[in-house]
Scaffold this motif. Structure first.
Motif, PDB file in Angstrom:
ATOM      1  N   GLN A  93      10.919  65.576 -31.509  1.00  0.00           N
ATOM      2  CA  GLN A  93      10.290  66.762 -31.924  1.00  0.00           C
ATOM      3  C   GLN A  93       8.839  66.872 -31.853  1.00  0.00           C
ATOM      4  OE1 GLN A  93      11.840  67.885 -35.704  1.00  0.00           O
ATOM      5  NE2 GLN A  93      13.776  68.447 -34.952  1.00  0.00           N
ATOM      6  N   ARG A 106       8.042  67.175 -28.345  1.00  0.00           N
ATOM      7  CA  ARG A 106       8.267  68.520 -27.590  1.00  0.00           C
ATOM      8  C   ARG A 106       7.260  69.547 -27.979  1.00  0.00           C
ATOM      9  NH1 ARG A 106      12.790  70.343 -30.397  1.00  0.00           N
ATOM     10  NH2 ARG A 106      13.675  68.470 -29.794  1.00  0.00           N
ATOM     11  N   GLU A 129       4.704  71.373 -25.522  1.00  0.00           N
ATOM     12  CA  GLU A 129       4.386  72.908 -25.279  1.00  0.00           C
ATOM     13  C   GLU A 129       2.794  73.078 -25.343  1.00  0.00           C
ATOM     14  OE1 GLU A 129       8.246  74.659 -28.120  1.00  0.00           O
ATOM     15  OE2 GLU A 129       6.152  74.145 -29.219  1.00  0.00           O
ATOM     16  N   VAL A 177       6.321  73.034 -13.612  1.00  0.00           N
ATOM     17  CA  VAL A 177       7.477  71.926 -13.995  1.00  0.00           C
ATOM     18  C   VAL A 177       7.226  70.847 -13.090  1.00  0.00           C
ATOM     19  CG1 VAL A 177       9.825  71.319 -14.080  1.00  0.00           C
ATOM     20  CG2 VAL A 177       9.155  73.647 -14.910  1.00  0.00           C
ATOM     21  N   ARG A 178       6.873  71.014 -12.040  1.00  0.00           N
ATOM     22  CA  ARG A 178       6.507  69.819 -11.049  1.00  0.00           C
ATOM     23  C   ARG A 178       5.225  69.171 -11.517  1.00  0.00           C
ATOM     24  NH1 ARG A 178      10.159  67.181  -8.657  1.00  0.00           N
ATOM     25  NH2 ARG A 178       9.331  66.783  -6.722  1.00  0.00           N
ATOM     26  N   SER A 230      11.211  65.143 -19.001  1.00  0.00           N
ATOM     27  CA  SER A 230      12.302  65.440 -18.128  1.00  0.00           C
ATOM     28  C   SER A 230      11.793  66.766 -17.730  1.00  0.00           C
ATOM     29  CB  SER A 230      13.529  65.404 -18.718  1.00  0.00           C
ATOM     30  OG  SER A 230      13.738  63.802 -19.288  1.00  0.00           O
ATOM     31  N   GLU A 231      11.780  67.225 -16.397  1.00  0.00           N
ATOM     32  CA  GLU A 231      11.522  68.380 -15.959  1.00  0.00           C
ATOM     33  C   GLU A 231      12.340  69.662 -16.361  1.00  0.00           C
ATOM     34  OE1 GLU A 231      10.715  68.666 -12.024  1.00  0.00           O
ATOM     35  OE2 GLU A 231       9.438  66.791 -12.002  1.00  0.00           O
ATOM     36  N   GLY A 232      13.694  69.327 -16.666  1.00  0.00           N
ATOM     37  CA  GLY A 232      14.514  70.198 -16.782  1.00  0.00           C
ATOM     38  C   GLY A 232      14.466  70.874 -18.088  1.00  0.00           C
ATOM     39  N   THR A 233      13.784  69.910 -19.201  1.00  0.00           N
ATOM     40  CA  THR A 233      13.689  70.294 -20.637  1.00  0.00           C
ATOM     41  C   THR A 233      12.395  71.231 -20.813  1.00  0.00           C
ATOM     42  OG1 THR A 233      12.389  68.525 -21.146  1.00  0.00           O
ATOM     43  CG2 THR A 233      14.476  68.083 -21.391  1.00  0.00           C
ATOM     44  N   TYR A 268      12.168  74.120 -19.184  1.00  0.00           N
ATOM     45  CA  TYR A 268      12.476  75.565 -19.047  1.00  0.00           C
ATOM     46  C   TYR A 268      12.739  76.190 -20.548  1.00  0.00           C
ATOM     47  CZ  TYR A 268      12.178  75.550 -14.164  1.00  0.00           C
ATOM     48  OH  TYR A 268      11.472  75.420 -12.664  1.00  0.00           O
ATOM     49  N   PRO A 269      13.774  75.571 -21.325  1.00  0.00           N
ATOM     50  CA  PRO A 269      13.780  75.923 -22.737  1.00  0.00           C
ATOM     51  C   PRO A 269      12.551  76.197 -23.544  1.00  0.00           C
ATOM     52  CG  PRO A 269      15.341  74.120 -22.292  1.00  0.00           C
ATOM     53  CD  PRO A 269      14.542  74.182 -21.085  1.00  0.00           C
ATOM     54  N   SER A 309      10.959  79.189 -22.426  1.00  0.00           N
ATOM     55  CA  SER A 309      11.793  80.247 -23.239  1.00  0.00           C
ATOM     56  C   SER A 309      11.122  80.703 -24.340  1.00  0.00           C
ATOM     57  CB  SER A 309      13.343  80.004 -23.108  1.00  0.00           C
ATOM     58  OG  SER A 309      13.807  80.112 -21.885  1.00  0.00           O
ATOM     59  N   ARG A 310      10.872  79.461 -25.284  1.00  0.00           N
ATOM     60  CA  ARG A 310      10.430  79.614 -26.486  1.00  0.00           C
ATOM     61  C   ARG A 310       9.255  80.138 -26.697  1.00  0.00           C
ATOM     62  NH1 ARG A 310      13.655  74.977 -27.797  1.00  0.00           N
ATOM     63  NH2 ARG A 310      12.328  73.618 -27.205  1.00  0.00           N
TER      64      ARG A 310
END
Lengths: 212, 111
Positions: free
Chosen positions: B8, B11, B15, B33-34, B45-48, B50-51, B54-55
C-alpha cells in the motif's frame, strides 16, 4: 478465446485478466480490460511482428492476478475528520443559533481540504440556513390562526344559520405550498449533508494531500 | 512476497510518481506506463498502473482527453489537474523530509 486485437498472445492475456477480474464491479472490470487492450494494441504495433518482443512487453504488465489485485485493492476506509463533521452539523442546524452557527459551518466547509469546490458550492447553496428555513416555515404555519365557522341564531322563532367567513391571520399562504416547501427545504439539506459526509471521507493517500 | 502494508505504501508513492511524470507533459497511457516501468528500482508491474490511473481520475487529480490520431487507434492522453499539482507539491515536501530521516537512521546502522 475472444478475438479482440487479433494477436493470440495479447488476446489470451486479455482473456486471463477478464477472468481474474470476475469479482470486480462491472465498470471497473470493463475499464481495466479496455485500458489493457489499448495498451496491447500499441504493444503489437511497436513489436512489429517480433513475437519475442511482444512477449516481453506483455510480461512487463505483470500477472493478471496482481493487476486485478491492484484494481480491487480494498481501500482503507477513511474517517471523516472531526472538524469536517462539525462543519456539516453546523451547516445543517447552526442556523438556529441566530444564523451564526451556520456561518461558522460555512467557514469550516470552505477551509477544509476534504471537498472539491463543486461540493463546497453544493453545501453552501442547498440551502442557506440549513434546516432553519423549514423550521421557520413550520413556525409560521403554526402561527397562522383561522377563525370562522357557522353561527346559529334564533331569530323571530326561526333558526337562522349564518356562515361567518373564515379569516386567517398570519398571511395568506396556501397550505399545500407550505407543505411542499417544508418537505423540499428539509430533504434538500439532509441529502446534501449525507452526500458531503460520504464524499468527505479521506480514503486514499493522495486525497490527504489534495486540497478542495 | 511483499507485505500488504508495504504494497500500500508503494502504491501510494507510485501514484505521486505518476503525477510527477505528467507534470512534465501530458502522456498517453502506453507511453506513461512504459516510461514508469523502465525506471530502475521502482519495480512496478505496468499493468497495475492502469487501476491507479483510474483512481487518480476518479479523484480529480488527473484529467484525460481522447486524441483521434489519423494513423492508428485513438489514444487517451492523461494530464495532471490543478488539484493534482497541489497534491504532488504537498507530497513532495513530506516525502523529502521523511525519506531523508529514514536514510539517516538506516545510515547509522553501518556507522
Amino acid at each position: 478465446m475472444r478475438r479482440r486485437i487479433g494477436n493470440p498472445v495479447a488476446d489470451e492475456f486479455l482473456d486471463e485478466v477478464d477472468r481474474a477480474a470476475r469479482a470486480l464491479p462491472r465498470s471497473a472490470r470493463q475499464e481495466l480490460v479496455d485500458d489493457l487492450e489499448a495498451h496491447l494494441r500499441e504493444a503489437v504495433a511497436e513489436a512489429g511482428g517480433d513475437e519475442a518482443r511482444l512477449r516481453t512487453i506483455v510480461d512487463s504488465l505483470g500477472s493478471p492476478e496482481e493487476i486485478v489485485a491492484a484494481a480491487g485493492a480494498p481501500e482503507p476506509r477513511g474517517e471523516l475528520a472531526g472538524r469536517d463533521l462539525a462543519a456539516i452539523v453546523l451547516l445543517l442546524v447552526g442556523g438556529m443559533l441566530a444564523g451564526v452557527g451556520w456561518l461558522v459551518g460555512l467557514v469550516l466547509l470552505w477551509a477544509s481540504p476534504a471537498w472539491s469546490v463543486g461540493q463546497k458550492l453544493l453545501g453552501t447553496l442547498v440551502f442557506p440556513g440549513g434546516l432553519v428555513l423549514p423550521v421557520l416555515l413550520l413556525g409560521l404555519g403554526a402561527a397562522q390562526t383561522c377563525s370562522g365557522g357557522t353561527l346559529t341564531r334564533i331569530e323571530n322563532g326561526h333558526e337562522v344559520t349564518t356562515t361567518v367567513s373564515s379569516s386567517c391571520s398570519g398571511g395568506s399562504f396556501p397550505f399545500w405550498l407550505a407543505v411542499l416547501l417544508v418537505v423540499v427545504l428539509t430533504v434538500g439539506p439532509i441529502l446534501t449533508a449525507v452526500y458531503l459526509v460520504r464524499a468527505g471521507r479521506r480514503t486514499r493517500p493522495h486525497l490527504a494531500y489534495a486540497a478542495g | 512476497m511483499k507485505s500488504t502494508a508495504f504494497s500500500q505504501l508503494r502504491r501510494g508513492v507510485i501514484e505521486f510518481c505518476v503525477l510527477a511524470l505528467l507534470l512534465e507533459r501530458e502522456r498517453y497511457g502506453f507511453e506513461l506506463v512504459r516510461t514508469l516501468g523502465a525506471v530502475e528500482g521502482l519495480d512496478v508491474s505496468e499493468g497495475t498502473v492502469y487501476p491507479l490511473l483510474s483512481r487518480l481520475r476518479a479523484d480529480g487529480l488527473v484529467t484525460t482527453r481522447w486524441d483521434e490520431s489519423k494513423n492508428g487507434p485513438p489514444r487517451r492522453y492523461y494530464a495532471v489537474s490543478p488539484r493534482g499539482r497541489e497534491a504532488l507539491q504537498a507530497f513532495e515536501g513530506e516525502w523529502r523530509r521523511f525519506s531523508a530521516a529514514v536514510e539517516e537512521l538506516l545510515g547509522r546502522r553501518t556507522a
